[in-house]
Design an enzyme around this catalytic site. Structure first.
Site, PDB file in Angstrom:
ATOM      1  N   ASP A 469       0.859  -1.188   0.000  1.00 37.31           N
ATOM      2  CA  ASP A 469       0.000   0.000   0.000  1.00 37.31           C
ATOM      3  C   ASP A 469       0.895   1.238   0.000  1.00 37.31           C
ATOM      4  O   ASP A 469       1.548   1.517   1.006  1.00 37.31           O
ATOM      5  CB  ASP A 469      -0.889  -0.010   1.236  1.00 37.31           C
ATOM      6  CG  ASP A 469      -1.949   1.083   1.201  1.00 37.31           C
ATOM      7  OD1 ASP A 469      -1.778   2.048   0.431  1.00 37.31           O
ATOM      8  OD2 ASP A 469      -2.942   0.977   1.943  1.00 37.31           O
ATOM      9  N   HIS A 567      21.740  14.937 -10.867  1.00 39.81           N
ATOM     10  CA  HIS A 567      20.347  15.126 -11.268  1.00 39.81           C
ATOM     11  C   HIS A 567      20.240  15.762 -12.645  1.00 39.81           C
ATOM     12  O   HIS A 567      19.310  15.467 -13.399  1.00 39.81           O
ATOM     13  CB  HIS A 567      19.598  15.962 -10.226  1.00 39.81           C
ATOM     14  CG  HIS A 567      19.006  15.148  -9.133  1.00 39.81           C
ATOM     15  ND1 HIS A 567      17.716  14.668  -9.174  1.00 39.81           N
ATOM     16  CD2 HIS A 567      19.527  14.686  -7.981  1.00 39.81           C
ATOM     17  CE1 HIS A 567      17.469  13.965  -8.088  1.00 39.81           C
ATOM     18  NE2 HIS A 567      18.556  13.960  -7.339  1.00 39.81           N
TER      19      HIS A 567
END
Length: 588
Positions: A469, A567
């Site tokens: 979940d 990044h």
């Protein structure tokens, strides 16, 4: 097009050496009509059918009754007595007879239905199939394809009216008008994929917006019916990367991570490499128990306190545990923690749940106890089976302190040369950064369970890949990362302590094909037969080990000043970089 039709005709009109049609039933030839006497079975068959029906239901009832007694008495199910063996043999024999008698007509019925459906497909459907053939020797002739390929229905996902039959078009209009509820399509049509397609088209017509790019085909909609997702219209694609091998407790694991964030898998993979080169990581599972906390109300605070004392009395625990444990053979009540607020009482039940994450299991146990308490406390008013003292899918100090799910600590000693060569930094810089960022900075921010660099990144990626979940990432990402110099200041000791990792290997999204494959990759698919609960506990330690790798790599990138550079390299497409470069040059 004519060539395709001629090839199709040659396929449909197959003949043998005597020039006789081999599939004449397809072309409208039918069996001779039945006589009235053919509709009645002989008396011997009636008696045989009655005998085997009676045998089937009687032995089935006997076996179910015996197995319930064994479960109640904790007797192993595989130990069989002579009557049980005889009953099993009778059950198998009756099933074989009934399948043999009724199965023939059942298969014949569906084969006739398939033939009728085949005749309804016009040439255009098969021409589309021909036009979509891959290049190669088989594309030159339909004879290369097995019959099942030609007979398969072709259902377009476009929204034009010509793409649907009259029945489907009428249903779509009914959904748009509201006369047929969208949620009722599966039960009305009996075909989950067709229901998803009709719902998808209806949504597009109502919203007047396209869903192009959201896939429909390639997913088993039957597998999610009634358990994973309601009213589906497609599925979202998330790429899955592999980090590792993660050397944890002497074993290697390839960790699947589902994410759309560049650098995440690469960074975690670098952390795994550093851990592997340093001899691996070790883990320890401290606690294992799922919680549920109902809230009840009384007329006075005194009565609420009476129930609190009752629940905390050790003499009453065994009775409450017996009532609670009736919910499942895997549910074992471990304790009850009570908190009072005026005349309201919150009772936090904690229990082991085997290999399931366990929310449904513990909720059923709590309901059993509430029904039992109603006898001694008839003035108790149950406000809700969950009163947020659990606490589920919310940051809470009770989870940070007491734990929820699996509480795991994982550690590793990273050698000095690995820190320099693999992580491109040094031990002193990592220790200082961890103290100022993860400890001091998080304290300044008033963080709750967030004394880490990016534990939630790794937890969420592994959760999505393995069918957990994702919303439970909130408490499952509670983590404190510790670093210190050891062995005379040369090596780095790093650890992560995670008190509330909520995972399961059965139930929910774990049974879906993709997520099940990722669990299988880790060796924790399904429930453990030898040691119930061991698969979910192992998964929790793998999550903690992956977080350890992610923390180690990101902190090293920050200490070395590599974060922005990495990044820019991995988290932005080259197309975006080129566009921004051209814009900047134009502006200049």
């Amino acid at each position: 097009m004519d060539k395709v039709r001629r090839r199709l005709a040659s396929y449909l009109l197959r003949k043998n050496s005597s020039d006789e049609l081999l599939n004449s039933f397809r072309l409208g030839h039918h069996l001779p009509p039945l006589k009235p006497s053919d509709y009645f079975l002989p008396l011997s068959l009636y008696l045989a059918n009655s005998l085997f029906f009676a045998l089937f239901f009687s032995v089935a009832y006997f076996l179910i009754h015996r197995w319930r007694e064994k479960i109640h008495n904790s007797t192993p199910l595989h130990i069989l007595s002579f009557p049980e063996i005889a009953a099993l043999l009778c059950l198998v024999a009756s099933v074989i007879y009934l399948l043999g008698f009724f199965g023939i007509s059942f298969v014949h019925f569906f084969s006739k239905a398939s033939n009728i459906v085949d005749e309804e497909y016009d040439d255009n459907n098969i021409i589309v199939k021909e036009d979509n053939m891959p290049p190669g020797p088989c594309s030159a002739s339909l004879d290369c394809f097995p019959p099942a390929k030609i007979h398969a229905p072709i259902i377009a996902t476009t929204t034009t009216s010509s793409s649907f039959s009259d029945d489907d078009e009428q249903i779509i209009k009914s959904v748009v008008s509201g006369s047929i509820p969208s949620y009722a399509l599966e039960s009305k049509l009996g075909d989950c994929r067709r229901a998803a397609l009709i719902r998808r088209v209806a949504v597009q017509r109502i919203s007047k917006r396209s869903l192009e790019g959201l896939p429909l085909d390639g997913f088993d909609y039957e597998s999610i019916l009634g358990q994973c997702c309601e009213m589906p219209i497609g599925y979202v694609q998330i790429p899955v990367g592999i980090a590792g091998p993660l050397l944890l407790d002497g074993k290697e694991y390839s960790v699947p991570m589902a994410t759309t964030e560049g650098c995440l898998v690469a960074s975690t993979n670098r952390g795994c490499k550093a851990i592997y080169a340093s001899g691996g990581a070790t883990s320890a599972l401290i606690r294992d128990g799922m919680t549920r906390a109902p809230v009840v109300r009384f007329a006075t605070a005194k009565r609420a306190a009476d129930l609190k004392f009752f629940m905390e009395d050790p003499d009453n625990f065994d009775t409450v545990a017996v009532v609670f444990n009736k919910s499942s053979r895997f549910a074992k009540l471990q304790g009850v923690q009570c908190a009072i607020a005026g005349k309201n009482l919150f009772m936090r039940f904690n229990c082991s749940t085997g290999d399931a994450m366990g929310m449904n299991m513990v909720s059923k146990g709590v309901q059993n106890v509430l029904d039992y308490l109603q006898n001694d406390f008839p003035d108790m008013d149950v406000i809700g089976i969950s009163g947020n003292f659990c606490s589920d899918k919310k940051p809470a100090a009770v989870n940070w302190i007491e734990g929820r799910g699996k509480s795991v600590v994982c550690e590793a000693i990273i050698k000095e040369e690995v820190v320099k060569k693999v992580l491109k930094t040094n031990v002193a810089a990592l220790v200082e950064l961890n103290m100022l960022k993860n400890l001091t900075g998080s304290a300044v921010a008033g963080s709750l369970g967030g004394f880490n660099a990016h534990a939630s990144n790794v937890v969420t990626a592994v959760y999505i890949a393995t069918g957990q979940d994702p919303a439970q990432n909130v408490e499952s990402s509670h983590c404190i990362t510790m670093m210190e110099a050891v062995n005379g200041g040369k090596d780095l000791h790093i650890s992560v302590s995670m008190p509330s990792i909520e995972v399961g290997t059965v139930g929910g999204g774990t049974q879906l094909a993709s997520q099940s494959a990722c669990l299988n990759l880790l060796g924790v698919k399904g429930a453990s037969k030898d040691s119930p609960g061991s698969n979910s506990r192992l998964l929790a330690t793998i999550v903690a080990g992956s977080v350890l790798a992610g923390e180690l790599s990101l902190m090293s990138a920050l200490a070395a000043g590599q974060l922005v550079k990495s990044h820019l390299k991995y988290n932005r497409s080259s197309k975006d970089i080129r566009i921004n470069f051209l814009k900047s040059n134009t502006t200049a």
